[in-house]
Design an enzyme around this catalytic site. Structure first.
Site, PDB file in Angstrom:
ATOM      1  CB  SER A 146      -0.956  -0.014   1.194  1.00 55.70           C
ATOM      2  OG  SER A 146      -1.839   1.094   1.145  1.00 55.70           O
ATOM      3  CE1 TYR A 160       0.961   4.781  -6.171  1.00 56.75           C
ATOM      4  CE2 TYR A 160       0.712   6.170  -4.226  1.00 56.75           C
ATOM      5  CZ  TYR A 160       1.385   5.172  -4.910  1.00 56.75           C
ATOM      6  OH  TYR A 160       2.465   4.553  -4.322  1.00 56.75           O
ATOM      7  CE  LYS A 164       0.290   1.851  -4.145  1.00 59.12           C
ATOM      8  NZ  LYS A 164       0.973   0.552  -4.279  1.00 59.12           N
TER       9      LYS A 164
END
EC number: 1.1.1.-
Length: 258
Positions: A146, A160, A164
């Site tokens: 992550s 993004y 994550k």
């Protein structure tokens, strides 16, 4: 502790050709692991294989894999079992950052870029887990990548950050599903780590942050991390020294979030 704690352990890694994955492969090889390395960059994989075999005398196989495609991921894991007969652990470290990071907000989000970033980071991790958990040995360990952006929001970083965050949810879900087999699943959450991906992201927006500068993040240690420092955490979570850690998201950010 033995200097070769991974002797006879078979570990599969994605994202092995650069950054955190590369340093993790080197560290695990130095500790005796037998490695199945995957990445989209086939030439760099072959170079790494030759280096690890010559320096550490360990068994290494490599496979070009697009983690967005389950068929390729499954074929790689099947190849791993065919070659080594088992799978003791894996680290799913393949990842990409969007070209528009820091430049475009949600209203301006390009859908093709969104699908690419979530495809590699989130779907790629799911594909890897799906294939690995079918064959993972009891009491095995999996580490997913992550990010600090999986724990906090960030403007102009929707794809993004969303991917994550999703990896943490996926990690926790997997940990609940396979804990009965003694299999542990954890996520690492790196902050600013000096990797090719960080450099590419900063180049795309023309911003190169330096420790001590006015716009440098409030990192307690006052510096960027090194990929080899993150590799140490991955190795710890894969090892028998972390046998009661599962479902965790572990920050390695130099004190950025504290």
């Amino acid at each position: 502790m033995s200097s070769q704690p991974f002797t006879n352990k078979v570990i599969a890694l994605t994202g092995s050709a650069s950054g955190i994955g590369l340093e993790t492969a080197k560290l695990l090889a130095s500790r005796g692991a037998r490695l199945s390395l995957a990445d989209i960059q086939e030439d760099k994989l072959k170079e790494l294989q030759a280096q690890l075999e010559s320096e550490y005398y360990v068994d290494v196989i490599t496979t070009k894999v697009d983690v967005r495609k389950f068929g390729e991921v499954e074929a790689w894991i099947n190849k791993t079992i065919d070659n080594f007969g088992k799978l003791d652990g894996s680290a799913n470290l393949a990842g990409v950052a969007p070209e528009s990071i820091g430049l475009k907000g949600i209203v301006e989000q390009d859908l093709d870029e969104w699908e690419f970033v979530l495809g590699v980071n989130l779907t790629g991790t799911m594909n890897s887990l799906k294939a690995q958990l079918k064959v993972m040995a009891n009491n095995g360990s999996i580490v997913n990548a992550s990010s600090i952006r999986g724990l906090t929001g960030a403007a102009k970083n929707a794809s993004y950050s969303s991917a994550k965050h999703g990896i943490i949810g996926l990690t926790r879900t997997a940990a609940k599903e396979v804990g009965g087999k003694g299999i542990r699943v954890n996520a690492i959450c790196p902050g600013r780590i000096s990797t090719p991906m960080l450099k590419t992201a900063e180049n795309s927006i023309g911003l190169h942050l330096q420790p001590g500068s006015a716009n440098y993040p409030p990192i307690a240690l006052g510096r960027d991390g090194e990929a080899k420092e993150v590799a140490q955490l991955v190795a710890f979570l894969l090892s028998d020294e972390s046998t009661y850690i599962s479902g965790a998201d572990i920050s390695i950010d130099g004190g950025w979030r504290c």
